[in-house]
Write a protein that holds these residues in place. Structure first.
Motif, short mmCIF file in Angstrom:
data_model
loop_
_atom_site.label_atom_id
_atom_site.label_comp_id
_atom_site.label_asym_id
_atom_site.label_seq_id
_atom_site.Cartn_x
_atom_site.Cartn_y
_atom_site.Cartn_z
N UNK A 1 0.62 -1.24 0.02
CA UNK A 1 0.13 0.01 -0.10
C UNK A 1 0.88 1.16 -0.06
N UNK A 2 0.30 2.37 -0.74
CA UNK A 2 1.15 3.46 -0.35
C UNK A 2 1.12 4.17 0.89
N UNK A 3 0.15 3.77 1.57
CA UNK A 3 0.09 4.37 3.08
C UNK A 3 -0.33 3.37 4.03
N UNK A 4 0.24 3.26 5.11
CA UNK A 4 0.06 2.37 6.23
C UNK A 4 0.06 2.84 7.75
N UNK A 5 -0.92 2.50 8.34
CA UNK A 5 -0.90 2.91 9.88
C UNK A 5 -0.79 1.74 10.69
N UNK A 6 0.40 1.95 11.66
CA UNK A 6 0.71 0.80 12.49
C UNK A 6 0.54 1.01 13.91
N UNK A 7 -0.08 0.19 14.49
CA UNK A 7 -0.36 0.08 15.86
C UNK A 7 -1.40 1.16 16.17
#
Length: 413
Positions: free
Chosen positions: A50-56
């Motif tokens: 993906x071009x963006x990712x949110x972690x935790x």
């Protein structure tokens, strides 16, 4: 308006490495200071399309896709293709988040695109050196010191250092090397490696069931937890074991983790007839690491002497000291910046298996001193190597390079 900093990174969480853990600590402390941080990783971030990712649910990352097409696979052109791809993606992200400052982190493949975009758009660029790309390539076996590739890469690194508005680095060894390349002392700031002290408690009680399952019941355990790279010197640890076994037959070596040298180390243990005395666990879940630390009597960091280890300070010994662990380490420059011999740990001559065996034996003989060693190590990281103190060193440089944003932030505080 709070200061807006766009960090340009090689890779990030959810990948686990010393690099990602340092990054996360920096971002967390910068957020505590009221700064807005944005984050872009290079095409070397694996496991994410993906071009963006949110972690935790907290950390949002912009990603750079790997280049496609035949040119991306041509030998020798990979670094150029990577930099072009990152520069293109960086320009897109800058247009969206409108940063006051670009903060590029090692390797130099991140710094060059940041400098190009920053110069084109009039945004200050700082470059943070955690290690030199050319020295890492030597350890990985992709080049050798003095080769054409090594010299070209070093020249590229020096160019980036001289072009950056300010240079950050992690230790005195690297600071001296950067200064020798013509960067004025006033343009270099050391942001030392540190630990989140509240996340580390003094070592707990060994899990006897786990110890029995690994065949370590009744053993004195000499161990290493981390990635198995050649520069870590784990081959030297195995070389030292026979001498230790002569006087201490109960000693066992516990190696927790994996990496490029895993197969070679297993073959070495087998060839030396040490298959019963060396336990390989493979990689273990991060949540389980503490249980393995609790099995180890003495942690070993036998790094070989090379430019990388002489110049760069590692995180693992700091984490060990934060837990009040006993440790022995080779006397490479990166270790000598962290460990006070006989006070917070035990140093031995790098490259000498006999010196390593002697150091371990000497430490095992001094059990009465163990409480003092444990406490001294813990006190060192509490007072000198905490992330709040380290990250505060960014503030004067950020103030100078982005004064308008910082002044607005102070006015509304």
């Amino acid at each position: 308006m709070s200061l807006r900093v766009l960090h340009v990174l090689d890779h990030s969480i959810p990948l686990h490495s010393g690099y990602t853990f340092r990054t996360l600590a920096i971002l967390r402390e910068q957020r505590k200071l009221g700064w807005n941080t944005f984050h872009l990783t290079s095409p070397k971030q694996t496991g994410c399309d993906a071009l963006e990712e949110t972690v935790d649910d907290v950390w949002h990352f912009h990603r750079t896709p790997a280049a496609a097409g035949p040119s991306s696979r041509l030998p020798g052109l990979e670094p150029i293709v990577l930099m072009r791809q990152l520069e293109k993606r960086l320009a897109e992200v800058v247009a969206r988040v409108k940063p006051d400052l670009l903060h590029a982190h090692s390797p130099v493949l991140n710094a060059i695109p940041a400098l190009r975009v920053g110069r084109r758009l009039g945004i200050p660029v700082v470059y943070e050196v955690r290690a030199f790309w050319e020295d890492a390539a030597v350890d990985h076996g992709t080049t050798h010191e003095g080769s054409l590739r090594y010299r070209l890469t070093r020249r590229l690194e020096t160019h980036a250092l001289r072009q950056a508005d300010h240079v950050f680095t992690i230790c005195e060894g690297l600071r001296s090397d950067i200064a020798a390349r013509g960067v004025p002392a006033s343009g270099i700031t050391v942001i030392p490696n540190a630990v989140d002290i509240e996340k580390f408690e003094p070592g707990g009680t060994p899990d006897e069931a786990l110890k029995a399952r690994l065949g370590l019941t009744g053993a004195t355990v000499l161990g290493f937890i981390g990635s198995f790279y050649a520069y870590e010197g784990l081959d030297l640890l195995l070389e030292a074991l026979p001498a230790l076994l002569q006087s201490r037959p109960e000693v066992r070596v516990l190696l927790v983790g994996g990496g490029p040298q895993e197969d070679a180390l297993k073959a070495q243990a087998q060839a030396m007839g040490l298959a019963e005395q060396v336990v390989f666990t493979g990689r273990v879940p991060h949540a389980e690491v503490q249980r393995y630390y609790d099995l180890i009597d003495v942690l070993a960091y036998p790094r070989h002497s090379m430019r990388l280890t002489e110049l760069v300070t590692p995180l693992k010994p700091l984490e060990a000291m934060a837990q009040g662990r006993l440790l022995v380490a080779s006397d490479v420059g990166g270790h000598k910046e962290l460990i006070r011999h006989g006070e917070t740990g035990w140093l031995f001559q790098a490259g000498s298996a006999q010196a390593l065996a002697t150091a371990v034996d000497a430490l095992l003989q001094r059990r009465a001193d163990w409480p003092l060693l444990r406490q001294a190590g813990r006190s060192f990281v509490e007072t000198e190597r905490n992330w709040t103190a380290s990250v505060a060193r960014y503030a004067p440089v950020y103030d100078r390079l982005a004064p308008t944003a910082r002044a607005d932030a102070h006015a509304t505080a």
